[in-house]
Design a protein around this motif. Sequence first.
Motif, short mmCIF file in Angstrom:
data_model
loop_
_atom_site.label_atom_id
_atom_site.label_comp_id
_atom_site.label_asym_id
_atom_site.label_seq_id
_atom_site.Cartn_x
_atom_site.Cartn_y
_atom_site.Cartn_z
N LYS B 57 0.84 -1.19 0.00
CA LYS B 57 0.00 0.00 0.00
C LYS B 57 0.88 1.24 0.00
CE LYS B 57 -3.46 -2.76 2.27
NZ LYS B 57 -3.88 -3.17 3.59
N LYS B 78 1.76 7.43 7.63
CA LYS B 78 0.46 8.11 7.55
C LYS B 78 0.19 9.00 8.77
CE LYS B 78 -2.36 4.68 6.04
NZ LYS B 78 -3.63 4.06 5.66
N ARG B 110 2.17 -7.53 5.08
CA ARG B 110 0.94 -7.32 4.31
C ARG B 110 0.87 -5.87 3.81
NH1 ARG B 110 -5.14 -8.23 6.59
NH2 ARG B 110 -6.13 -7.43 4.73
N GLU B 111 1.31 -4.95 4.64
CA GLU B 111 1.27 -3.54 4.28
C GLU B 111 2.25 -3.22 3.15
OE1 GLU B 111 -0.68 -1.10 5.40
OE2 GLU B 111 0.36 0.55 4.40
#
Lengths: 171, 133
Positions: B57, B78, B110-111
Amino acid sequence: MGVNIKNLSILIAAVALAGAWVGQGQADNEVVFPMPTGPLYVKECGSCHTAYAPGLLPARSWQKMMNELDNHFGEDASLDEPDRLAILRMLTDHAADNPNANMLMRRVAASIPRGAAPQRITETQLFRFQHDEVPAHIWKRAKIGSKANCGACHTRANEGRYPEREVRIPR
Amino acid sequence: MMRLLALLFVMTTPAWATTPQQILDSLVQEARQTQSGFTASVSRGEQFYRAKQTGGKEADSCASCHTDNPKAEGRHIKTHKAIEALAPSANKQRFTDPAQVEKWFRRNCREVLGRVCTPQEKADFTAYVLSVK
């Protein structure tokens, strides 16, 4: 009714109680939210972002959030089930609409429409109102960078403390 | 009774009972189950740490949040919250709890990669981060 020990002690007790009550009232104005105790909350909910005070949202918001942790604002924040349940309990026990909520938390709860379960604290009406004097360029400073970064300015946000006099805006 | 004993054992075992080296050793053991004779490589780990990944991501490498130097304080890409240093040489809490290590590999792989990391990648990564003095 003359001045005797009994009347005097009733008077003193009354003044003390009134003082304690007023003192409580001042604490309510201090923008301080109760935080869950123990290391679990800060460890699991304070690594990627500030460990937000549960009193910033109502219980229904936290319930929704804790059911969607595998996609938590686009990230995988899943927990094992015992931790998830323990944290959900902490959140609802300290949520804005819990029965023991202080005046500040009641204000938060009252500002959120009944049918809504907001997920972003920064999109709640009270947050916007409290931060409407902060111009956009300040949020963009390197040490702030995001409205989610409470601790950048609220020096004791991890303790649930947000009083204005503790705000230090980094350069 | 056994459950009680097990619970007592868990409660009396201090969190620092596991050392970073023990965690690396068990990751290497795990890697050998799917690739016999595997040994962890610091240089492969460093490459992996810095590599720009696709398939994830917003963060596209380990260094996105942990910076180019695992001894430095990082910053969440973020939220911008400070992230404590990753290398045990700078932060004694790191790599002392196998459950924490697994949790963060699961989430961050996963990120960043959009998939789970292989046991070999985890062992190499850990070997590199532990080697940073």
